[in-house]
Design a protein around this motif. Structure first.
Motif, mmCIF file in Angstrom:
data_model
loop_
_atom_site.group_PDB
_atom_site.id
_atom_site.type_symbol
_atom_site.label_atom_id
_atom_site.label_comp_id
_atom_site.label_asym_id
_atom_site.label_seq_id
_atom_site.Cartn_x
_atom_site.Cartn_y
_atom_site.Cartn_z
ATOM 1 N N ALA A 172 0.906 -1.518 0.166
ATOM 2 C CA ALA A 172 -0.350 -0.221 0.003
ATOM 3 C C ALA A 172 0.648 1.172 0.081
ATOM 4 N N ALA A 173 0.344 2.269 -0.314
ATOM 5 C CA ALA A 173 1.216 3.605 -1.053
ATOM 6 C C ALA A 173 1.303 4.372 0.643
ATOM 7 N N VAL A 174 2.347 5.621 0.352
ATOM 8 C CA VAL A 174 2.690 6.098 2.148
ATOM 9 C C VAL A 174 3.268 7.339 1.995
ATOM 10 N N ALA A 175 2.415 8.263 1.628
ATOM 11 C CA ALA A 175 3.886 9.357 0.956
ATOM 12 C C ALA A 175 3.443 10.192 3.113
ATOM 13 N N LEU A 205 12.258 8.594 -1.663
ATOM 14 C CA LEU A 205 12.112 7.195 -0.591
ATOM 15 C C LEU A 205 11.772 7.642 0.479
ATOM 16 N N LEU A 206 10.935 7.147 0.910
ATOM 17 C CA LEU A 206 11.239 6.614 2.313
ATOM 18 C C LEU A 206 11.725 5.117 3.423
ATOM 19 N N ASP A 207 12.246 4.988 4.082
ATOM 20 C CA ASP A 207 12.312 3.681 4.516
ATOM 21 C C ASP A 207 12.564 3.990 6.879
ATOM 22 N N SER A 208 12.641 3.123 7.048
ATOM 23 C CA SER A 208 12.878 2.863 8.837
ATOM 24 C C SER A 208 13.800 2.162 8.851
ATOM 25 N N ALA A 209 14.186 1.750 10.148
ATOM 26 C CA ALA A 209 14.589 1.551 10.605
ATOM 27 C C ALA A 209 14.145 -0.502 10.090
ATOM 28 N N SER A 210 12.706 -0.037 10.627
ATOM 29 C CA SER A 210 12.360 -1.160 10.433
ATOM 30 C C SER A 210 12.102 -2.167 8.972
ATOM 31 N N THR A 211 12.317 -1.395 8.091
ATOM 32 C CA THR A 211 12.360 -2.188 6.788
ATOM 33 C C THR A 211 13.563 -2.136 6.502
ATOM 34 N N ARG A 212 14.862 -1.480 6.675
ATOM 35 C CA ARG A 212 16.085 -0.973 6.793
ATOM 36 C C ARG A 212 16.162 -1.405 4.428
ATOM 37 N N ARG A 213 15.048 -0.533 4.058
ATOM 38 C CA ARG A 213 15.025 -1.054 2.735
ATOM 39 C C ARG A 213 14.091 -0.060 2.027
ATOM 40 N N ALA A 214 15.152 0.861 1.037
ATOM 41 C CA ALA A 214 14.787 2.682 0.488
ATOM 42 C C ALA A 214 13.302 2.038 -0.504
ATOM 43 N N GLY A 215 12.132 2.760 -0.006
ATOM 44 C CA GLY A 215 10.623 2.967 -0.382
ATOM 45 C C GLY A 215 9.932 1.782 0.380
ATOM 46 N N PHE A 261 9.528 7.552 9.939
ATOM 47 C CA PHE A 261 10.011 7.474 8.701
ATOM 48 C C PHE A 261 11.689 7.958 8.272
ATOM 49 N N ARG A 262 12.071 7.591 6.829
ATOM 50 C CA ARG A 262 13.240 8.833 7.369
ATOM 51 C C ARG A 262 13.283 8.889 5.634
ATOM 52 N N ARG A 263 13.889 10.008 5.171
ATOM 53 C CA ARG A 263 14.036 10.023 4.390
ATOM 54 C C ARG A 263 15.443 9.269 3.501
ATOM 55 N N ALA A 264 15.915 8.205 2.721
ATOM 56 C CA ALA A 264 16.550 7.505 2.010
ATOM 57 C C ALA A 264 16.339 7.584 0.342
ATOM 58 N N LEU A 313 8.283 0.740 -7.345
ATOM 59 C CA LEU A 313 8.069 0.293 -6.531
ATOM 60 C C LEU A 313 6.931 -1.198 -7.179
ATOM 61 N N VAL A 314 6.334 -0.317 -8.729
ATOM 62 C CA VAL A 314 5.563 -1.357 -8.884
ATOM 63 C C VAL A 314 6.076 -2.580 -9.585
ATOM 64 N N ASP A 315 7.796 -2.608 -10.066
ATOM 65 C CA ASP A 315 7.923 -3.705 -9.912
ATOM 66 C C ASP A 315 8.562 -4.344 -8.734
ATOM 67 N N ALA A 316 8.258 -3.589 -8.132
ATOM 68 C CA ALA A 316 8.662 -4.823 -6.029
ATOM 69 C C ALA A 316 7.106 -4.767 -5.909
ATOM 70 N N ALA A 317 5.938 -4.570 -6.716
ATOM 71 C CA ALA A 317 5.099 -5.496 -5.796
ATOM 72 C C ALA A 317 4.612 -6.749 -6.877
ATOM 73 N N ARG A 318 5.479 -6.751 -8.063
ATOM 74 C CA ARG A 318 5.103 -7.698 -8.948
ATOM 75 C C ARG A 318 5.808 -8.600 -8.422
#
Length: 186
Positions: free
Chosen positions: A68-71, A81-91, A119-122, A135-140
Motif C-alpha cells: 500500500a502507498a504512504v507519503a 523514497l522513505l524507509d525506516s529502521a524496521s525495513t532498512r529498504r528504500a521505498g 520514517f526517514r528519507r532514503a 515500486l510497481v516492479d517490487a509489487a509484481r
C-alpha cells in the motif's frame, strides 16, 4: 491533526466482486481520482514550512498482503523514497512505523515497547516515474514470489521426504544408490 477518509476507494474495492471487471476498474479509477483531488486540495491549504501531511492508502480488506502507498510531506523533508529502521529498504516502511513517525513530527518520543521506527528519507530514488516504476516492479516481484512459495515448499517437502525414506531403507538399496544419497542430500 486532520483525518480524511476516502471511503469511495474502499467502497469501490468492496463492490468489485459484485460488478463487471470493466466497471470495477472504472469505479476504482474514479475513486482514486477523487482521492487525489482531495489530497491536492489539502496540500494547497497547508503551510509546508510548518505543517506535515501523512497520506496512507487504504489496505485491502481481504487476506492478500499487498503493498500500500504512504507519503509524507513535512518541513525540511525533500522528495524521495522513505524507509525506516524496521525495513532498512528504500521505498518501504511498515504500518507499525506510522505511529512513531507521527509522534516524531510532533516532537515526541515513542513510548517504550512501541513497535516500529519513524520514517526517514532514503535518497531520491530518481525521478517520480523512476520511483513509481520501482515500486510497481517490487509489487509484481512480491506477487510472483508469493505465487511460487507453495510450489517451492511442496518441492522441498517431497525432496526431504524422499531423502529421509532413502536413508531409512538404505540397507535395502543397491550400493550405487547408497553412494548417491549424500550427494543428493546436498
Amino acid at each position: 491533526v486532520l483525518q480524511l477518509a476516502e471511503v469511495d476507494v474502499l467502497r469501490a474495492a468492496e463492490n468489485a466482486a459484485a460488478t463487471t471487471p470493466e466497471l470495477a476498474r472504472e469505479q476504482r479509477a474514479d475513486a482514486l481520482a477523487n482521492a487525489d483531488a482531495l489530497v491536492a486540495a489539502l496540500l494547497a491549504e497547508v503551510d509546508v514550512s510548518r505543517d506535515a501531511v501523512v497520506v496512507l492508502a487504504p489496505v485491502a480488506q481481504d487476506a492478500a498482503a499487498d503493498l500500500a502507498a504512504v507519503a509524507l510531506r513535512a518541513p525540511g523533508l525533500e522528495p524521495g523514497l522513505l524507509d525506516s529502521a524496521s525495513t532498512r529498504r528504500a521505498g518501504f516502511v511498515q504500518l507499525a512505523d506510522v505511529g512513531p513517525t507521527v509522534l516524531e513530527l510532533f516532537g515526541l518520543d515513542a513510548p517504550d515497547g512501541m513497535e516500529g521506527e519513524a520514517f526517514r528519507r532514503a535518497g531520491t530514488g530518481g525521478s517520480l516515474d523512476d520511483r513509481v516504476d520501482m515500486l510497481v516492479d517490487a509489487a509484481r516481484t512480491a506477487d510472483m514470489r508469493d505465487d511460487a512459495i507453495p510450489y517451492a515448499t511442496t518441492f522441498l517437502t517431497v525432496a526431504i521426504a524422499l531423502l529421509a525414506i532413502g536413508y531409512a531403507v538404505r540397507a535395502r538399496l543397491p550400493a550405487f544408490v547408497n553412494r548417491l544419497l549424500p550427494t543428493l542430500a546436498i
